[in-house]
Scaffold this active site. Structure first.
Site, PDB file in Angstrom:
ATOM      1  N   LYS A   1      28.476 -75.853 -29.634  1.00 28.23           N
ATOM      2  CA  LYS A   1      28.869 -76.063 -30.893  1.00 28.23           C
ATOM      3  C   LYS A   1      29.814 -74.855 -31.310  1.00 28.23           C
ATOM      4  O   LYS A   1      30.814 -75.261 -31.899  1.00 28.23           O
ATOM      5  CB  LYS A   1      27.616 -76.126 -31.762  1.00 28.23           C
ATOM      6  CG  LYS A   1      28.128 -76.281 -33.295  1.00 28.23           C
ATOM      7  CD  LYS A   1      26.714 -75.755 -34.209  1.00 28.23           C
ATOM      8  CE  LYS A   1      27.126 -75.438 -35.519  1.00 28.23           C
ATOM      9  NZ  LYS A   1      26.042 -75.074 -36.323  1.00 28.23           N
TER      10      LYS A   1
ATOM     11  N   ASP B   1      26.990 -80.919 -35.146  1.00 22.62           N
ATOM     12  CA  ASP B   1      25.779 -80.009 -35.743  1.00 22.62           C
ATOM     13  C   ASP B   1      24.924 -81.122 -36.339  1.00 22.62           C
ATOM     14  O   ASP B   1      24.894 -82.172 -35.925  1.00 22.62           O
ATOM     15  CB  ASP B   1      26.424 -79.225 -36.895  1.00 22.62           C
ATOM     16  CG  ASP B   1      27.352 -80.209 -37.886  1.00 22.62           C
ATOM     17  OD1 ASP B   1      26.956 -81.314 -37.917  1.00 22.62           O
ATOM     18  OD2 ASP B   1      28.064 -79.733 -38.861  1.00 22.62           O
TER      19      ASP B   1
END
Length: 214
Positions: free
Chosen positions: A120, A138
């Site tokens: 991420k 996310d």
């Protein structure tokens, strides 16, 4: 691209725009790397308050790499998990300084080799700094993409791979920005505002809730 996916993208573009919005404050690659590390389980607003002080005290990669652990912990305490975050931030800055000659790398393998940097965080840096098409997964992207049936997976890496297949490259980084805006405004984790949502016909949760009311 599937007709259904194309329609979903068109709604996102119409309602949330196609401008790349930066929710975290930063001036360069290493600052974004640090800010994104701090954003885990913390609001962007809180991170921006903390990084303002952090970057003022440590204005360079070398300064932060040489920082005292306890001092960094104290500054970032309010972001949560500050012991690990401080250790990883200092560690990653040391790696960037010593192993990558003071330049934040652009490759996914190099970025994820840094302490505390997962896919991420790596994709945030790759997409926003190096303009490499990247899917950032996310909590908002995970929730929205599942509800809109763009993926059936819960694992972030699998979701990332699914979205890379579903979405056109020019929407990879943009989808994260749109999903955050949509998640904050309408598609909340609890109590989503389904009555004013434009994605009712595509949404698994909405359809399941409607069945339960029949």
């Amino acid at each position: 691209m599937k007709k259904r996916t194309k329609e979903i993208i068109e709604i996102f573009d119409k309602e949330f725009g196609t401008t790349i919005v930066h929710y975290l404050d930063y001036e360069n690659a290493w600052q974004l790397l640090v800010a994104t590390t701090l954003s885990a389980q913390c609001t962007d607003a809180r991170v921006n308050i903390v990084t303002k002080e952090l970057f003022k005290k440590y204005p360079s990669i070398d300064a932060l790499a040489s920082a005292n652990l306890k001092d960094v912990e104290e500054i970032i305490r309010s972001t949560g998990f500050y012991h690990n975050k401080a250790k990883n931030i200092i560690g990653s800055m040391k790696e960037v300084r010593d192993r990558f000659h003071g330049v934040v790398p652009s490759g996914i393998e190099e970025l994820t080799s840094l302490p505390g940097v997962g896919r991420k965080t790596a994709n945030v840096v790759r997409g926003n700094i190096f303009h490499e098409p990247s899917v950032v997964v996310d909590t908002h992207v995970k929730r929205v993409s599942n509800r809109l049936k763009l993926t059936k997976n819960q694992d972030p890496v699998k979701i990332e791979m699914d979205l890379m297949k579903e979405l056109p490259k020019d929407h990879w980084i943009l989808f994260n920005i749109q999903a955050i805006a949509f998640g904050r405004k309408i598609c909340h984790a609890r109590g989503p505002k389904c009555d004013i949502c434009s994605f009712q016909r595509y949404c698994k949760k909405y359809q399941e809730d409607m069945k339960g009311k029949i």
